[in-house]
Design an enzyme around this catalytic site. Sequence first.
Site, PDB file in Angstrom:
ATOM      1  N   PHE A  15     -11.663  -4.123  38.185  1.00  0.00           N
ATOM      2  CA  PHE A  15     -11.126  -3.615  36.903  1.00  0.00           C
ATOM      3  C   PHE A  15      -9.824  -2.842  37.115  1.00  0.00           C
ATOM      4  O   PHE A  15      -8.757  -3.216  36.597  1.00  0.00           O
ATOM      5  CB  PHE A  15     -12.226  -2.757  36.250  1.00  0.00           C
ATOM      6  CG  PHE A  15     -11.769  -1.830  35.177  1.00  0.00           C
ATOM      7  CD1 PHE A  15     -11.007  -2.290  34.099  1.00  0.00           C
ATOM      8  CD2 PHE A  15     -12.127  -0.477  35.213  1.00  0.00           C
ATOM      9  CE1 PHE A  15     -10.605  -1.420  33.088  1.00  0.00           C
ATOM     10  CE2 PHE A  15     -11.729   0.389  34.207  1.00  0.00           C
ATOM     11  CZ  PHE A  15     -10.957  -0.070  33.148  1.00  0.00           C
ATOM     12  N   ILE A  16      -9.881  -1.783  37.910  1.00  0.00           N
ATOM     13  CA  ILE A  16      -8.674  -0.971  38.133  1.00  0.00           C
ATOM     14  C   ILE A  16      -7.691  -1.743  39.012  1.00  0.00           C
ATOM     15  O   ILE A  16      -6.481  -1.729  38.782  1.00  0.00           O
ATOM     16  CB  ILE A  16      -9.045   0.387  38.771  1.00  0.00           C
ATOM     17  CG1 ILE A  16      -9.900   1.215  37.790  1.00  0.00           C
ATOM     18  CG2 ILE A  16      -7.797   1.165  39.183  1.00  0.00           C
ATOM     19  CD1 ILE A  16     -10.501   2.495  38.373  1.00  0.00           C
ATOM     20  N   ALA A  82     -15.626  -0.499  46.300  1.00  0.00           N
ATOM     21  CA  ALA A  82     -16.786   0.396  46.417  1.00  0.00           C
ATOM     22  C   ALA A  82     -18.005  -0.238  45.763  1.00  0.00           C
ATOM     23  O   ALA A  82     -17.880  -1.063  44.857  1.00  0.00           O
ATOM     24  CB  ALA A  82     -16.489   1.730  45.730  1.00  0.00           C
ATOM     25  N   SER A 123     -13.414  10.199  43.258  1.00  0.00           N
ATOM     26  CA  SER A 123     -13.990  10.282  41.913  1.00  0.00           C
ATOM     27  C   SER A 123     -14.219  11.731  41.518  1.00  0.00           C
ATOM     28  O   SER A 123     -14.553  12.577  42.364  1.00  0.00           O
ATOM     29  CB  SER A 123     -15.323   9.535  41.939  1.00  0.00           C
ATOM     30  OG  SER A 123     -16.098   9.873  40.814  1.00  0.00           O
ATOM     31  N   TYR A 147     -23.582   7.770  45.795  1.00  0.00           N
ATOM     32  CA  TYR A 147     -22.200   7.352  45.489  1.00  0.00           C
ATOM     33  C   TYR A 147     -21.245   8.536  45.633  1.00  0.00           C
ATOM     34  O   TYR A 147     -20.216   8.446  46.304  1.00  0.00           O
ATOM     35  CB  TYR A 147     -22.149   6.788  44.067  1.00  0.00           C
ATOM     36  CG  TYR A 147     -20.761   6.553  43.514  1.00  0.00           C
ATOM     37  CD1 TYR A 147     -20.114   5.338  43.699  1.00  0.00           C
ATOM     38  CD2 TYR A 147     -20.098   7.544  42.777  1.00  0.00           C
ATOM     39  CE1 TYR A 147     -18.842   5.116  43.169  1.00  0.00           C
ATOM     40  CE2 TYR A 147     -18.829   7.334  42.250  1.00  0.00           C
ATOM     41  CZ  TYR A 147     -18.210   6.120  42.452  1.00  0.00           C
ATOM     42  OH  TYR A 147     -16.957   5.906  41.932  1.00  0.00           O
ATOM     43  N   ILE A 207     -26.047   9.495  18.071  1.00  0.00           N
ATOM     44  CA  ILE A 207     -25.659  10.497  19.065  1.00  0.00           C
ATOM     45  C   ILE A 207     -26.868  11.354  19.408  1.00  0.00           C
ATOM     46  O   ILE A 207     -27.531  11.877  18.504  1.00  0.00           O
ATOM     47  CB  ILE A 207     -24.529  11.380  18.484  1.00  0.00           C
ATOM     48  CG1 ILE A 207     -23.300  10.506  18.226  1.00  0.00           C
ATOM     49  CG2 ILE A 207     -24.212  12.539  19.406  1.00  0.00           C
ATOM     50  CD1 ILE A 207     -22.249  11.192  17.391  1.00  0.00           C
TER      51      ILE A 207
HETATM   52  N1  LIG Z   1     -13.955   3.076  36.696  1.00  0.00           N
HETATM   53  C1  LIG Z   1     -14.101   4.392  36.785  1.00  0.00           C
HETATM   54  O1  LIG Z   1     -14.328   5.106  35.773  1.00  0.00           O
HETATM   55  C2  LIG Z   1     -13.973   5.073  38.125  1.00  0.00           C
HETATM   56  C3  LIG Z   1     -14.072   6.468  38.174  1.00  0.00           C
HETATM   57  C4  LIG Z   1     -13.963   7.095  39.409  1.00  0.00           C
HETATM   58  C5  LIG Z   1     -13.736   6.359  40.556  1.00  0.00           C
HETATM   59  N2  LIG Z   1     -13.662   4.989  40.480  1.00  0.00           N
HETATM   60  C6  LIG Z   1     -13.437   4.249  41.731  1.00  0.00           C
HETATM   61  O2  LIG Z   1     -12.310   3.399  41.576  1.00  0.00           O
HETATM   62  C7  LIG Z   1     -12.488   2.206  42.351  1.00  0.00           C
HETATM   63  C8  LIG Z   1     -12.289   0.982  41.484  1.00  0.00           C
HETATM   64  O3  LIG Z   1     -13.231   1.026  40.418  1.00  0.00           O
HETATM   65  P1  LIG Z   1     -13.385  -0.134  39.345  1.00  0.00           P
HETATM   66  O4  LIG Z   1     -13.866   0.518  38.092  1.00  0.00           O
HETATM   67  O5  LIG Z   1     -12.169  -0.978  39.337  1.00  0.00           O
HETATM   68  O6  LIG Z   1     -14.622  -0.931  39.974  1.00  0.00           O
HETATM   69  P2  LIG Z   1     -14.838  -2.508  40.165  1.00  0.00           P
HETATM   70  O7  LIG Z   1     -16.253  -2.688  40.573  1.00  0.00           O
HETATM   71  O8  LIG Z   1     -14.329  -3.252  38.983  1.00  0.00           O
HETATM   72  O9  LIG Z   1     -13.875  -2.840  41.408  1.00  0.00           O
HETATM   73  C9  LIG Z   1     -14.253  -2.708  42.740  1.00  0.00           C
HETATM   74  C10 LIG Z   1     -13.826  -3.965  43.473  1.00  0.00           C
HETATM   75  O10 LIG Z   1     -14.228  -3.828  44.843  1.00  0.00           O
HETATM   76  C11 LIG Z   1     -14.798  -5.050  45.265  1.00  0.00           C
HETATM   77  N3  LIG Z   1     -15.749  -4.779  46.341  1.00  0.00           N
HETATM   78  C12 LIG Z   1     -16.947  -4.138  46.239  1.00  0.00           C
HETATM   79  N4  LIG Z   1     -17.567  -4.118  47.426  1.00  0.00           N
HETATM   80  C13 LIG Z   1     -16.739  -4.731  48.314  1.00  0.00           C
HETATM   81  C14 LIG Z   1     -16.826  -5.026  49.704  1.00  0.00           C
HETATM   82  N5  LIG Z   1     -17.911  -4.696  50.406  1.00  0.00           N
HETATM   83  N6  LIG Z   1     -15.793  -5.659  50.295  1.00  0.00           N
HETATM   84  C15 LIG Z   1     -14.691  -6.029  49.578  1.00  0.00           C
HETATM   85  N7  LIG Z   1     -14.569  -5.793  48.259  1.00  0.00           N
HETATM   86  C16 LIG Z   1     -15.579  -5.154  47.624  1.00  0.00           C
HETATM   87  C17 LIG Z   1     -15.476  -5.618  44.022  1.00  0.00           C
HETATM   88  O11 LIG Z   1     -15.693  -7.024  44.102  1.00  0.00           O
HETATM   89  C18 LIG Z   1     -14.509  -5.218  42.917  1.00  0.00           C
HETATM   90  O12 LIG Z   1     -13.550  -6.231  42.696  1.00  0.00           O
HETATM   91  C19 LIG Z   1     -13.880   2.319  42.964  1.00  0.00           C
HETATM   92  O13 LIG Z   1     -13.750   2.814  44.272  1.00  0.00           O
HETATM   93  C20 LIG Z   1     -14.581   3.317  42.082  1.00  0.00           C
HETATM   94  O14 LIG Z   1     -15.606   3.987  42.787  1.00  0.00           O
HETATM   95  C21 LIG Z   1     -13.760   4.338  39.300  1.00  0.00           C
END
Ligand SMILES: NC(=O)c1ccc[n+]([C@@H]2O[C@H](COP(=O)([O-])OP(=O)(O)OC[C@H]3O[C@@H](n4cnc5c(N)ncnc54)[C@H](O)[C@@H]3O)[C@@H](O)[C@H]2O)c1
Length: 315
Positions: A15-16, A82, A123, A147, A207
Amino acid sequence: MSDSRTVFVAGGAGFIGLHVVNQLLERDWKVRIFDNMWRGDRDKANELAKTGNVEVIDQDIRSGAAVAAAMKGASHVIHLAADSINKSVADPYSSIDVNVVGSHNVFATAADQGIQRVVYASSASVYGDPEKLPMHEDDKLNPLTPYCITKRTGEDLLRYYERRAGLSWIALRFFNVYGPGQKTTAYYTSVINHFVNRLRNGEAPVIDGAGEQSMDFIHVKDIARAVVLATESEKANAAINVGTGIDTSVAQLARILIDAIGADVEPQFNPREVLVSRRAADTTRAKEMLGFEYSIPVGEGMTDLIRFEAAQDKK
Ligand SMILES: NC(=O)c1ccc[n+]([C@@H]2O[C@H](COP(=O)([O-])OP(=O)(O)OC[C@H]3O[C@@H](n4cnc5c(N)ncnc54)[C@H](O)[C@@H]3O)[C@@H](O)[C@H]2O)c1
């Protein structure tokens, strides 16, 4: 692919990640997406590869050899891969494996290969339930789930490789990220999806309690901009909050979404005891170190998200 300005982006198909890769391309970076596609969007990643400036490597960060081979010749690293927060309580073994062993592979390899900068997705959940708002980077950390523990460990490993090998790093503590492309199961922001689904069915959002629990919602495009700024910044070696600094309560969110959808309903309150947790980032360090301030207010961002989802439904 040329070595200068080449970023290895672990989790770049998520996503990000996809928003980050798009912004990197706008700034003439070459990108290597390293993703095992567990939650990644392979089609979108392959689409980006057609630009000629993106390589897609379908591998797992738990393999140190795969990480080392794919990182060779890159100048910078962004680590977003992650195991999700939802999975971490159900399967802590996997969380530790991906988020600690996998992250260590990324950081140790970056140190070995003389990578110029590592940007890590940490995070806001490392703080646990905050004792005060806004939450400042130097506040006590109290990670409550596997996590969150792994995210803090990631930051500690970066400090270790800074001491041992002079690694230059920035850990970004993302607050509650929302926007186009987010999975509907996303843990903290699933409330958005829940309300939107009800509103689209003509039902009022329900809510729990008085809706006082709050989050600091930050749009994914702002998050991606912060990641790019951290990649290019001359300042380094710190954890930095990335949020808006504004806590939006669940009751306010319901109102924002009702207005964004234009629904003719009032929120319903389900009276019950709710543990009220609140979140808002202290944004001073992000401004001082990265020159970063959010640009998309939550009302505008939610309206855009709803338009985007409505357009997707029509496709
Ligand atoms: N979305 C949020 O609100 C949020 C908040 C705080 C932190 N984060 C952190 O930001 C990062 C990105 O989050 P996101 O929302 O895009 O999540 P997401 O799950 O959409 O993206 C994570 C990507 O990592 C890949 N991945 C997972 N395990 C893997 C592995 N073992 N080897 C290779 N690739 C792997 C997944 O396939 C996925 O494409 C993460 O580290 C998440 O913990 C996100």
